[in-house]
Design a protein around this motif. Structure first.
Motif: not given
Length: 125
Positions: A33-38, A45-51, A66-77, A80-84
């Motif tokens: 399981i992967m996640g982003w904190f800030r 340290r605060r949780f941002v997103a998990g996948i 509704d502003r950030f989106a977490i994603s992953r590409d297992n083929a590329k290990n 990602y976190l897209q932040m808008n």
């Protein structure tokens, strides 16, 4: 042992976008399981997103939903976190994290096993 390296941070104006990346090595990325904190200096340290392992389930903190989106590409290990629609309050050091099992919305940093070194995101007003 999983090694994580973040990239993609920088300085952006309010309303702008950034995409963070986290490249994993030394372990089986697709089994974690992967996640982003800030973290802001002097604060926790605060949780941002998990996948989950196969990219079917995601969770985002209320502050970024509704502003950030977490994603992953297992083929590329790579995680990602897209932040808008970035705002000054999004300024922080962003860390990626990995763990085996448990909820994807785990907000306690002590329950994540592996961490990257962090990448600075600064949003100017």
């Amino acid at each position: 042992q999983v090694q994580l390296v973040e990239s993609g941070g920088g300085v952006v104006e309010t309303g702008g976008s950034l995409r963070l990346s986290c490249e994993a090595s030394g372990g089986t990325f697709s089994e974690h399981i992967m996640g982003w904190f800030r973290q802001v200096a002097g604060k926790e340290r605060r949780f941002v997103a998990g996948i989950n392992e196969d990219d079917r389930f995601v969770s985002h903190a209320d502050a970024v939903r509704d502003r950030f989106a977490i994603s992953r590409d297992n083929a590329k290990n790579t995680l990602y976190l897209q932040m808008n629609s970035l705002a000054p309050e999004d300024t922080a050091v962003y860390y990626c994290a990995a763990k085996r099992g448990g909820p994807i919305w785990e907000s306690n940093p002590e329950n994540w096993n592996y961490w990257g070194q962090g990448t600075q995101v600064t949003v100017s007003s």
